[in-house]
Design an enzyme around this catalytic site. Sequence first.
Site, PDB file in Angstrom:
ATOM      1  N   HIS A 109       0.485  -1.000   0.322  1.00  0.00           N
ATOM      2  CA  HIS A 109      -0.185   0.320  -0.024  1.00  0.00           C
ATOM      3  C   HIS A 109       1.062   0.451  -0.599  1.00  0.00           C
ATOM      4  CE1 HIS A 109      -2.301   3.283   1.454  1.00  0.00           C
ATOM      5  NE2 HIS A 109      -4.100   1.605   1.579  1.00  0.00           N
ATOM      6  N   ASP A 131       3.436  -3.460   8.460  1.00  0.00           N
ATOM      7  CA  ASP A 131       2.176  -3.189   8.350  1.00  0.00           C
ATOM      8  C   ASP A 131       0.861  -4.116   8.723  1.00  0.00           C
ATOM      9  OD1 ASP A 131      -0.125  -1.753   7.244  1.00  0.00           O
ATOM     10  OD2 ASP A 131       0.341  -1.603   5.268  1.00  0.00           O
ATOM     11  N   GLN A 151      -3.976  -4.507   7.251  1.00  0.00           N
ATOM     12  CA  GLN A 151      -4.887  -5.692   7.193  1.00  0.00           C
ATOM     13  C   GLN A 151      -4.487  -7.630   7.404  1.00  0.00           C
ATOM     14  OE1 GLN A 151      -7.408  -4.881   4.807  1.00  0.00           O
ATOM     15  NE2 GLN A 151      -7.167  -3.551   4.185  1.00  0.00           N
ATOM     16  N   LYS A 168      -9.955  -0.266  10.622  1.00  0.00           N
ATOM     17  CA  LYS A 168     -10.443  -1.470  10.518  1.00  0.00           C
ATOM     18  C   LYS A 168     -10.698  -2.477  10.659  1.00  0.00           C
ATOM     19  CE  LYS A 168      -7.095  -0.503   5.751  1.00  0.00           C
ATOM     20  NZ  LYS A 168      -7.752   0.128   5.476  1.00  0.00           N
ATOM     21  N   CYS A 196      -4.416   2.787  -4.006  1.00  0.00           N
ATOM     22  CA  CYS A 196      -3.045   3.035  -3.165  1.00  0.00           C
ATOM     23  C   CYS A 196      -2.605   1.872  -3.049  1.00  0.00           C
ATOM     24  CB  CYS A 196      -3.134   3.034  -1.556  1.00  0.00           C
ATOM     25  SG  CYS A 196      -4.501   4.650  -1.318  1.00  0.00           S
TER      26      CYS A 196
END
Lengths: 405, 140
Positions: free
Chosen positions: A117, A194, A197, A220, A360
């Site tokens: 991303h 990261d 997700q 999220k 993104c």
Amino acid sequence: MTDNKYRADFPIFEKHPCVYLDSAATAQRPRVVIEAEKEFYETMNANPLRGLYDLSVKATEAYERSREETASFIGAESPDEIIFTRNTTESLNLVAYSYAMNFIKPGDEIVTTVMEHHSNMLPWQAAAEKTGAKLLYLEPDEEGNFSDDEIVTKINDRTALVAVGHVSNVMGCVNPVKKIAERAHRYGAVVVVDGAQSTPHMQVDIKQLGADFFAFSGHKLMGPMGVGVLYGRRDLLEKMPPFLTGGEMIESVTLKKTVYAAIPHKFEAGTVNAAGAFALAAAIRYLKAVGFDEIRQTEDRLVELIFEGFAKSSHIHILGSKDPKMHNGIVSFTMDDVHPHDISSILDADGINIRAGHHCAQPLMEYLKVGSTARASVYLYNDEEDIQKFVEKTLKVRRWLGLES
Amino acid sequence: MSLESVYGQVLNEHNLHPFHKGETEGATLMLEGKNPSCGDDIILQLKVSEDGTIEDGSFAGSGCAISQASVDIMLDLIIGETKERALELVGEFMNMIHGKATEEEIEDLDEAGALKDISHMPARVKCAVLGWHTLEEMLK
């Protein structure tokens, strides 16, 4: 009638009935999260960490308790290693500005992947430019897998930092973070993960992953917008200078010299989003009560239904793995001769919400040679009826545009 | 708003079988227009005579049905017109897309009037105006 027993926990489906398939962008919030934010402002609102009166103490305790719950959620050793930010993007920028730009030297190498991303790519481009380090990208195959050769070649004794997404926001695949981290640590490199997700969908254990920094967003995983998390290894956080300076991050200030507060407060300048952190803790409790096994089962079943439905058309192409179980609720796809924005608008006319565009992740789109894609993403509140409506309408999109279906 | 009112015959026809896609021989003006958020990308070419008449024009690039059809319809309308008249049409089209056009203006826009319901799709306004905005930039 829905067969999903959690759906009733989400007021949005009552107040704005829709087929919500954009949870990878932001999840919906259960009532307990919305109530928690309200509870904070109604019963414990004062500026935390400052006041000496009872109400401020209450606010401070609520805020710090949320930090403890967040630490235990991802397996951090101590709440001191948890910094509240606004979102994943801010968390990653904090690492780039406070760690990378101060400790990476010219000639060092920073390694990330083409799958990232933008929020886990642009900060490293900036850090490389500022420090004179070289930026390298791991390249996956078209199902999203990194070969051992790719990892071994690009991560070596020149590597100072490796930044990798835990789960791709486009392909939904889980990256081999543990393997990458082991390789990176062999050369003393720092590993930044990261987790935007992954945290909504799976139990994360940062120790087991080998993450030195781990970033994720509250929104999220059904928490409020505007609260994010950065985990950082204590020794790294302690040697890093603050990202932002100002109120509430100091030990003492004179006109000549300032002594900064200890971690984590050194990195939380200004009035914090205490209500957000409090509601994030409520989201974490909700997530744990539902359980990741249950979430996984729902997601896998629904993704499989999408795969089955799309198999009826030779014009629809799913990105990433051919195995629905490898998608973590994310199905990105293209349709022959149809732009994803038209797909999204045509579905929207029936209240079906999906994402369309480059997500993104422009370099990944270019790498996969797709202009942009449509993306449906499911979460624990979706049901078979949602998927049935989505698949049925998607199969009709080409006809709406005057093409054979 | 019904889907038919946007994804109707006019839009689909211009999207699937654009009349003006390609290159313009002897083009005097060329400009690229982009919608970074969608990835829509067009290159508009015009051949404008010395007296200011748009003699020919074309577009290249890729994008959604709305952006592609809209620019094709636009070229249909402006080829053969003066620059001033083309700018007048741009003004009318912008009014229409923002839901502010009069009946007369919509009528004046001829086939482009088929896009009037995009004024009810805020997310797609930038697709519809891409070609027109690029034209305006070129001629101003």
